[in-house]
Design an enzyme around this catalytic site. Structure first.
Site, mmCIF file in Angstrom:
data_model
loop_
_atom_site.group_PDB
_atom_site.id
_atom_site.type_symbol
_atom_site.label_atom_id
_atom_site.label_comp_id
_atom_site.label_asym_id
_atom_site.label_seq_id
_atom_site.Cartn_x
_atom_site.Cartn_y
_atom_site.Cartn_z
ATOM 1 N N HIS B 56 4.097 -3.202 -10.834
ATOM 2 C CA HIS B 56 3.300 -3.245 -12.067
ATOM 3 C C HIS B 56 4.002 -2.525 -13.211
ATOM 4 O O HIS B 56 3.377 -2.158 -14.197
ATOM 5 C CB HIS B 56 1.929 -2.596 -11.846
ATOM 6 C CG HIS B 56 1.184 -3.141 -10.679
ATOM 7 N ND1 HIS B 56 0.874 -4.466 -10.567
ATOM 8 C CD2 HIS B 56 0.706 -2.544 -9.555
ATOM 9 C CE1 HIS B 56 0.219 -4.670 -9.423
ATOM 10 N NE2 HIS B 56 0.117 -3.516 -8.793
ATOM 11 N N HIS B 218 -2.295 -8.593 -8.607
ATOM 12 C CA HIS B 218 -1.525 -8.808 -7.382
ATOM 13 C C HIS B 218 -1.508 -10.288 -7.035
ATOM 14 O O HIS B 218 -1.333 -10.669 -5.895
ATOM 15 C CB HIS B 218 -2.131 -8.024 -6.216
ATOM 16 C CG HIS B 218 -2.356 -6.598 -6.534
ATOM 17 N ND1 HIS B 218 -3.532 -6.135 -7.058
ATOM 18 C CD2 HIS B 218 -1.537 -5.537 -6.441
ATOM 19 C CE1 HIS B 218 -3.429 -4.834 -7.264
ATOM 20 N NE2 HIS B 218 -2.242 -4.444 -6.899
#
Lengths: 201, 330
Positions: B56, B218
């Site tokens: 991320h 995700h």
């Protein structure tokens, strides 16, 4: 079987067999985790159980309880995700219940694992039917002290997650779209129980 | 899928070695997987610690530095870090003023940070935790794991980080963080799926000509799949989804965030549409951030995050920050 007392060496064999089986099945676990998770269950469990195997090779705990406690702590330290704390709690709690006895009976192991499964349910806030590892663990400990029966019940429980809708964990974001997939956590739980009769051979 | 890596198993460790080389102002412990600002612990200051799965970036490691996080714990790709990392980070940044854990609402992060908080408290640290759950695409109910933590994390880390930098006590830093969480909502869209190094192929199928609305960071599928839409239409859907959940009665900070593989050119064009959509619905935007901040590896797409603020939160947002990923003022 219920007459047989299990020593620390048995528990090390169990964890080693589980590690080998997780290693063999890692790609399949990751594949199951792709449509309803984030495609990493296999690699995470593989890393954790490899670390457990390594630890048990060097540390060689002297009692059944110590083997499970050390394995659980190692999983918490190496797996990450939700699986680390959940599997770690399962083994640590079972290890605590076994205490420092040098040998335990299959019935005592069954009771200890049942306490471990309760702890997993409490930590994760899940119940059977939520499409989680509990769907394999609860039937497995419910099947009693015979290893073959526990392993079969866990495998059956994992298969039975296919038609369920996930209510916990990342798969729950999918809602109805989680139906039709086997839960990867229940599948790895079944592998853990499948390693029990293997270790008893 | 071609990836700029050595092996899938060393992706995180390799990135940490590279971070260490690029950022001497941080202490990057690649072995124990903890990133700490070099001057920690700062006397009299509450320590801010966050962490989560890798993939991320710049979240969270890129937000370590004066005015934001004191430490970050990177996990494996898309996998929560382990309690050992968090306890180590907390010990490294605690000046005696306590530590705040900023936790994104995912089962793994919640469980590992809870275990870490227990362990740190056993070691005598004072620890508070704040849970970030801003993604309106997930219904917050008994039948899900609850709303996911996404773009709001940046606002929490920046604004609570500024409060901590000014020397606010733990209770105040925690309250500021909670205020940000309460007033922040996000909505994300995927235009192409994500490929993790471990798997090497896309984790979900998204045919050309379709998009997924309500995507997670995700690659978790979202609310629904539709034929591809224009930037104009996507902005309307995202803004309406957020405003249906939280109707701001004060000005907002806006984050127009890229998921990793969407060019800035497109993100700026999308921002124009987001601003149009907000203006048309009577929402006043006082600050806007456009860029790749809370990403999902190589996923294409974007998210919109709106953070309702007051004068004090705006002042904290504008306060200086010196991190690899966010940097202004002095």
């Amino acid at each position: 079987m219920s007459e047989t007392a299990l020593d620390a060496a048995f528990f090390i064999r169990w964890m080693t067999a589980a590690a080998a089986s997780i290693d063999r099945e890692a790609d399949r676990l990751t594949e199951l985790d792709s449509p309803i998770g984030d495609a990493d269950h296999g690699s995470n469990m593989q890393r954790g159980f490899a670390a457990v195997r390594k630890l048990l090779e060097t540390a060689a705990p002297q009692t059944p309880g110590a083997v499970l406690t050390a394995a659980g702590r190692q999983l918490i330290s190496t797996v990450g995700g939700a699986s680390g704390p959940l599997y770690g709690t399962l083994l640590r709690r079972a290890g605590k219940v076994l205490g420092d006895a040098e040998r335990v009976t299959p019935a005592e192991l069954n009771a200890a694992l049942a306490a471990g499964v309760d702890a997993v349910a409490q930590l994760g806030g899940a119940a059977p039917g939520d499409k989680t590892m509990l769907d394999a663990l609860v039937p497995a400990v419910g099947a009693g002290a015979a290893f073959d029966a526990a392993a079969a019940a866990a495998a059956e429980g994992a298969l039975a997650t296919v038609p369920l809708q996930a209510r916990k964990g990342r798969a729950s974001y999918l809602g109805e779209r989680s139906i039709g997939h086997q839960d990867p956590g229940a599948t790895s739980s079944a592998l853990l129980f499948a390693a029990l009769p293997e270790a008893a051979k | 899928m071609n990836m700029l890596i050595n092996t899938a198993g060393t992706v995180v460790a390799d990135a940490l070695r590279g971070m260490a080389a690029a950022h001497p102002e941080l202490v990057v412990d690649a072995e124990n997987r903890v990133i700490v600002r070099r001057d920690a612990p700062v006397a009299g200051k509450v320590g801010l610690v966050s962490g989560g799965g890798s993939g991320h970036e710049p979240l969270h490691g890129g937000f370590v530095g004066p005015g934001m996080l004191d430490a970050a714990c990177p996990g494996e790709v898309f996998t929560s870090p382990v309690p050992d990392q968090m306890v180590r980070a907390a010990a490294a940044v605690d000046s005696g003023s306590g530590v705040l854990f900023v936790v994104k609402n995912y089962t793994g992060d919640v469980l590992n940070f809870a275990m870490a908080a227990d362990l740190a408290e056993e070691e005598g640290l004072r620890v508070a935790s704040v849970l970030v759950d801003d993604d309106v695409a997930v219904t917050d109910s008994l039948f899900t794991a609850g709303r996911r933590g996404t773009g709001a994390t940046l606002f929490v880390e920046k604004i609570a980080g500024a409060a901590a930098e000014e020397g606010a006590p733990l209770e105040r830093v925690e309250a500021v963080a909670r205020q940000v969480v309460t007033g922040t909502r996000s909505f994300g869209v995927a235009l192409a799926p994500v490929t993790t190094p471990a798997k090497g192929t896309p984790t979900f199928e998204l045919p050309a000509g379709e998009l997924e609305l309500g995507i997670g960071i995700h690659g978790e599928p979202g609310r629904e799949r539709r034929p591809m839409m224009t930037s104009h239409e996507i902005a309307d859907v995202a803004v309406d989804a957020i405003l249906a959940d939280l109707r701001p009665d004060a000005p907002v900070l806006a984050l127009v965030n890229g998921m990793g593989a969407t060019p800035l050119l497109e993100l700026y064009g999308f921002n124009a549409e987001v601003q149009r959509a907000l203006a048309g619905r009577g929402v006043a935007v006082v600050r806007t951030l456009v860029g790749n901040y809370v990403t999902s590896l190589d996923m294409a797409g974007c998210s919109v995050t709106l953070c309702q603020i007051d004068e004090e939160l705006l002042r904290l947002w504008d306060a200086p920050v010196q991190t690899p990923g966010l940097r202004w003022g002095r």
